[in-house]
Design an enzyme around this catalytic site. Structure first.
Site, PDB file in Angstrom:
ATOM      1  N   GLY A 132       0.837  -1.185   0.000  1.00 57.52           N
ATOM      2  CA  GLY A 132       0.000   0.000   0.000  1.00 57.52           C
ATOM      3  C   GLY A 132       0.874   1.238   0.000  1.00 57.52           C
ATOM      4  N   GLU A 243       0.592  15.311 -10.468  1.00 56.85           N
ATOM      5  CA  GLU A 243      -0.562  14.552  -9.992  1.00 56.85           C
ATOM      6  C   GLU A 243      -1.016  15.024  -8.612  1.00 56.85           C
ATOM      7  OE1 GLU A 243       0.407  10.431 -10.418  1.00 56.85           O
ATOM      8  OE2 GLU A 243       0.512  10.566 -12.603  1.00 56.85           O
TER       9      GLU A 243
END
Length: 380
Positions: A132, A243
């Site tokens: 993750g 981003e």
């Protein structure tokens, strides 16, 4: 530094606002949320108006917008429909960015015009059950066999895979390399044999599906690589500032929506013979919300300006992302407090922001990871 939008940017914002008021009324937003339905009609209209082409260069059918242009667009979009803006970022911006910077000329000519016209959608798949925050520890493996790559593994938390025509899939192609090396980005058709997609139920952002993906002996052509083999992770890092600006813009727009709704409610709600906006504690809370959102907006446009000037701003973009995400969460919680029992009802919009906001502190880098990024840049 001039923070005012140019006349062209202001005209774009005004045109987008008029479009969203007309084509994306609050009833439509609520219907998509309640039915957990992708806003297909809205995206078809966005494509028809050319809005999908902002992050795509003009030579490939887009409008070649700057990072600041995109931030203005996403902030305004999120103020009307936060999940819709997140879908735009996930299904349009990430793919446009990856293909523009790392795609082959054939990939650009084939895919980018279709993306700008709304004919295809993308998803991005990086996370796995055991990777993750430590995303580079991914285990999904791709092995070259002749003119094909054979992919096996499992991916998690992939948004928009249910509606995607292509998935930008990150997989390990060199098991002997350090974990940040040996990773490659692939262009995967989700209808390829061996691909199984299972939708996950989640708390918020319900119009944007979330999925896990199982890959069993999935064979794709050798030319379905985006960028150089074994350089996927390095390439992703090169566009992080851009981003993060996009994510920050979504957070700022959504937080502004919380404030707008809370302010309108406090003016209309009367208790003890007056509008509750007249009470000092309520005014203090509104002032705090205004101050934090304004600060988040300034951090966003500072970072966007640096991106447009091609100045690396890992620290500044991380600060903007972190502060704006936590600002959105606080704005949604404070909005709930100001609306009291009414904010807790499903027929009002603040509960949707309350549910949607939490992902801002998780997706795209958790608050803890972003604090590590910021402190690491400070200590260089």
């Amino acid at each position: 530094m001039d923070f005012d939008p140019s006349p062209a940017q202001q005209a774009m914002r005004d045109a987008l606002r008029a479009f969203l008021i007309r084509e994306c009324p609050i009833e439509y937003v609520r219907a998509c949320d309640e039915a957990e339905r992708f806003p297909t009609e809205l995206y078809e209209k966005l494509a028809a108006q050319g809005w999908l082409g902002i992050p795509i260069p003009e030579e490939y059918g887009g409008t070649g917008g700057s990072c600041t242009d995109l931030a203005i667009f996403l902030e305004e979009f999120a103020a009307h429909f936060e999940a819709g803006a997140n879908i735009y970022y996930t299904s349009v911006v990430i793919a446009a960015d990856a293909l523009t910077h790392f795609g082959t000329e054939d990939q650009k000519k084939t895919l980018l015009p279709k993306l700008a016209r709304g004919e295809i959608r993308f998803a991005f798949s990086l996370s796995e059950p055991n990777s993750g925050s430590d995303a580079a520890s991914l285990r999904t493996k791709a092995v070259r066999e002749g003119d094909e790559w054979v992919i096996n593994g499992q991916k998690m938390f992939c948004s928009c895979a249910q509606v995607a025509d292509y998935i930008l899939l990150m997989a390990r192609t060199d098991t002997n390399a350090p974990k940040h090396d040996g990773i490659t980005m692939f262009l995967l058709d989700p209808k390829t044999p061996g691909v199984e997609i299972r939708q996950l139920k989640k708390l918020g952002l319900k119009p944007m599906d979330l999925n896990e993906i199982f890959l069993t002996d999935v064979r794709i052509p050798a030319d379905r690589v985006i960028g150089a083999v074994n350089q996927g992770w390095r390439n992703v890092l090169k566009t992080l500032d851009y981003e993060r600006c996009c994510l920050s813009a979504v957070n700022v727009g959504a937080a502004q929506s919380c404030l707008d709704k809370a302010l309108a409610y406090t003016k209309e709600r009367h208790q003890f013979g007056q509008a509750i906006s007249q009470f000092q504690l309520v005014r203090a809370k509104l002032a705090d919300m205004e101050m934090e959102i304004d600060a988040a907006r300034l951090l966003l446009y500072r970072s966007a300006a640096l991106v447009d000037r091609h100045i690396p701003n890992n620290k500044q973009s991380a600060i903007a992302n972190l502060y704006s995400s936590e600002t959105y969460v606080r704005a949604a919680l404070d909005g709930m407090r100001l609306m009291g029992g009414w904010g807790y009802l499903m027929e009002y919009d603040m509960q949707r922001h309350f549910r949607d906001s939490k992902l801002a502190e998780i997706g795209g880098g958790t608050s803890e990871i972003l604090r590590i990024v910021i402190s690491r840049e400070m200590l260089r």
